[in-house]
Motif scaffolding. Structure first.
Motif, PDB file in Angstrom:
ATOM      1  N   ALA A  59     -40.078  -4.052  -8.230  1.00  0.00           N
ATOM      2  CA  ALA A  59     -40.785  -2.901  -6.969  1.00  0.00           C
ATOM      3  C   ALA A  59     -39.474  -3.107  -5.965  1.00  0.00           C
ATOM      4  O   ALA A  59     -39.469  -4.165  -5.632  1.00  0.00           O
ATOM      5  CB  ALA A  59     -42.546  -3.557  -6.865  1.00  0.00           C
ATOM      6  N   TYR A  60     -39.918  -1.929  -5.629  1.00  0.00           N
ATOM      7  CA  TYR A  60     -39.722  -1.710  -4.182  1.00  0.00           C
ATOM      8  C   TYR A  60     -40.700  -0.616  -2.736  1.00  0.00           C
ATOM      9  O   TYR A  60     -41.076  -0.584  -3.245  1.00  0.00           O
ATOM     10  CB  TYR A  60     -38.389  -0.298  -4.659  1.00  0.00           C
ATOM     11  N   ALA A  61     -40.274  -1.866  -1.675  1.00  0.00           N
ATOM     12  CA  ALA A  61     -41.154  -1.466  -0.669  1.00  0.00           C
ATOM     13  C   ALA A  61     -40.039  -0.691   0.649  1.00  0.00           C
ATOM     14  O   ALA A  61     -39.311  -1.145   0.536  1.00  0.00           O
ATOM     15  CB  ALA A  61     -42.417  -2.363  -0.254  1.00  0.00           C
ATOM     16  N   VAL A  62     -41.048  -0.177   1.894  1.00  0.00           N
ATOM     17  CA  VAL A  62     -40.285   0.436   2.556  1.00  0.00           C
ATOM     18  C   VAL A  62     -40.696   0.479   4.034  1.00  0.00           C
ATOM     19  O   VAL A  62     -42.081   1.012   3.252  1.00  0.00           O
ATOM     20  CB  VAL A  62     -39.401   1.748   2.822  1.00  0.00           C
ATOM     21  N   THR A  69     -36.617  -3.220   4.122  1.00  0.00           N
ATOM     22  CA  THR A  69     -37.155  -3.171   2.739  1.00  0.00           C
ATOM     23  C   THR A  69     -37.493  -4.507   1.771  1.00  0.00           C
ATOM     24  O   THR A  69     -37.154  -4.869   2.674  1.00  0.00           O
ATOM     25  CB  THR A  69     -35.622  -2.427   1.726  1.00  0.00           C
ATOM     26  N   GLY A  70     -37.984  -4.395   1.663  1.00  0.00           N
ATOM     27  CA  GLY A  70     -38.457  -5.467   0.591  1.00  0.00           C
ATOM     28  C   GLY A  70     -38.024  -5.424  -0.900  1.00  0.00           C
ATOM     29  O   GLY A  70     -38.405  -3.750  -1.789  1.00  0.00           O
ATOM     30  N   ALA A  85     -43.237  -7.678  -3.217  1.00  0.00           N
ATOM     31  CA  ALA A  85     -42.129  -6.314  -2.628  1.00  0.00           C
ATOM     32  C   ALA A  85     -42.451  -6.352  -1.038  1.00  0.00           C
ATOM     33  O   ALA A  85     -41.815  -6.109  -0.229  1.00  0.00           O
ATOM     34  CB  ALA A  85     -41.567  -5.019  -2.831  1.00  0.00           C
ATOM     35  N   THR A  86     -43.958  -5.996  -0.603  1.00  0.00           N
ATOM     36  CA  THR A  86     -44.177  -5.428   0.532  1.00  0.00           C
ATOM     37  C   THR A  86     -44.081  -6.521   0.974  1.00  0.00           C
ATOM     38  O   THR A  86     -43.477  -6.717   2.185  1.00  0.00           O
ATOM     39  CB  THR A  86     -46.157  -5.297   0.419  1.00  0.00           C
ATOM     40  N   VAL A  95     -42.399  -2.698   9.090  1.00  0.00           N
ATOM     41  CA  VAL A  95     -43.620  -2.794  10.132  1.00  0.00           C
ATOM     42  C   VAL A  95     -44.313  -1.062   9.104  1.00  0.00           C
ATOM     43  O   VAL A  95     -43.748  -0.753   8.884  1.00  0.00           O
ATOM     44  CB  VAL A  95     -43.738  -2.545  11.417  1.00  0.00           C
ATOM     45  N   VAL A  96     -45.631  -1.515   9.183  1.00  0.00           N
ATOM     46  CA  VAL A  96     -46.074  -0.840   8.148  1.00  0.00           C
ATOM     47  C   VAL A  96     -45.779  -0.413   6.475  1.00  0.00           C
ATOM     48  O   VAL A  96     -45.982   0.548   6.070  1.00  0.00           O
ATOM     49  CB  VAL A  96     -46.833   0.127   8.590  1.00  0.00           C
ATOM     50  N   CYS A  97     -45.196  -1.776   6.278  1.00  0.00           N
ATOM     51  CA  CYS A  97     -44.556  -1.727   4.351  1.00  0.00           C
ATOM     52  C   CYS A  97     -45.511  -0.675   3.668  1.00  0.00           C
ATOM     53  O   CYS A  97     -46.581  -1.045   3.838  1.00  0.00           O
ATOM     54  CB  CYS A  97     -43.483  -2.918   4.139  1.00  0.00           C
ATOM     55  N   ALA A  98     -44.612  -0.288   2.779  1.00  0.00           N
ATOM     56  CA  ALA A  98     -45.510   0.910   1.505  1.00  0.00           C
ATOM     57  C   ALA A  98     -44.664   0.167   0.305  1.00  0.00           C
ATOM     58  O   ALA A  98     -43.448   0.733   0.735  1.00  0.00           O
ATOM     59  CB  ALA A  98     -45.721   1.874   2.138  1.00  0.00           C
ATOM     60  N   LYS A  99     -45.320   0.417  -0.548  1.00  0.00           N
ATOM     61  CA  LYS A  99     -44.504   0.766  -1.926  1.00  0.00           C
ATOM     62  C   LYS A  99     -43.785   1.610  -1.741  1.00  0.00           C
ATOM     63  O   LYS A  99     -44.289   2.967  -1.838  1.00  0.00           O
ATOM     64  CB  LYS A  99     -45.382   0.413  -2.774  1.00  0.00           C
ATOM     65  N   GLU A 100     -42.772   2.021  -2.154  1.00  0.00           N
ATOM     66  CA  GLU A 100     -42.109   3.065  -2.800  1.00  0.00           C
ATOM     67  C   GLU A 100     -41.407   3.620  -4.261  1.00  0.00           C
ATOM     68  O   GLU A 100     -41.996   4.640  -4.992  1.00  0.00           O
ATOM     69  CB  GLU A 100     -40.274   3.266  -1.908  1.00  0.00           C
ATOM     70  N   ALA A 101     -41.334   2.034  -4.934  1.00  0.00           N
ATOM     71  CA  ALA A 101     -40.998   2.818  -6.436  1.00  0.00           C
ATOM     72  C   ALA A 101     -41.715   0.941  -7.583  1.00  0.00           C
ATOM     73  O   ALA A 101     -41.442   0.165  -6.360  1.00  0.00           O
ATOM     74  CB  ALA A 101     -39.770   2.524  -7.133  1.00  0.00           C
ATOM     75  N   THR A 102     -41.449   1.460  -8.435  1.00  0.00           N
ATOM     76  CA  THR A 102     -41.761   0.059  -9.390  1.00  0.00           C
ATOM     77  C   THR A 102     -41.255   0.509 -10.784  1.00  0.00           C
ATOM     78  O   THR A 102     -41.435   2.289 -10.509  1.00  0.00           O
ATOM     79  CB  THR A 102     -43.548  -0.148  -9.302  1.00  0.00           C
TER      80      THR A 102
END
Length: 153
Positions: A59-62, A69-70, A85-86, A95-102
């Motif tokens: 997963a990629y979180a932004v 990122t994570g 990832a988050t 700040v306020v990280c969210a899933k970008e892709a899995t």
């Protein structure tokens, strides 16, 4: 002849009744458990793929606020990959990280420049890095790449 015609009707009726006993009411109705055991949905109408024990997620979180990122690979479930990832994004200062892709049993890469960022998911690491750089542009460089099953394919 009339007796013979009635006898044929009774035989057909008896066969239909016997067949009904073999298939209880509702057994073959769409949506019932019995129906779903016999009639498997075709691809595209439902998820017929079950994860295998060897499946691995990444997963990629932004953070859209400050662009931290994570990125994680090798987890056994999609929710675990998203959570990891988050969490990595937040630990790095996001700040306020969210899933970008899995991604499942595949490879991914992130390319960035001063002004833009692009990611790609492909079957091989080489294809993912190439696609990310191509989408991002000449000034971009690969910031992260990896495969969900920890291979470099």
């Amino acid at each position: 002849m009339r007796l013979r015609g009635n006898l044929d009707r009774y035989c057909v009726l008896a066969v239909l009744i016997a067949a009904g006993a073999a298939f209880p009411a509702g057994a073959q109705q769409p949506g019932s458990a019995e129906y779903n055991r016999v009639f498997v949905p075709a691809h595209g109408t439902g998820d017929t793929r079950r994860p295998s024990p060897g499946d691995r997620w990444g997963a990629y979180a932004v953070s859209e606020v400050n662009k931290y990122t994570g990125f994680v690979t090798g987890l056994t479930t999609e929710p675990d990959a998203v959570a990891a990832a988050t969490a990595m994004c937040v630990e790095r200062g996001g700040v306020v990280c969210a899933k970008e892709a899995t991604f499942l049993n595949s490879c991914a890469a992130v390319a960035t420049s001063e002004s833009r960022s692009r990611w790609a998911i492909e079957d091989s690491l080489r294809a993912a890095t190439s696609a990310a750089k191509e989408e991002c542009g000449r000034e971009c460089r690969i910031r992260w790449s990896g495969c969900s099953d920890d291979s470099s394919r």
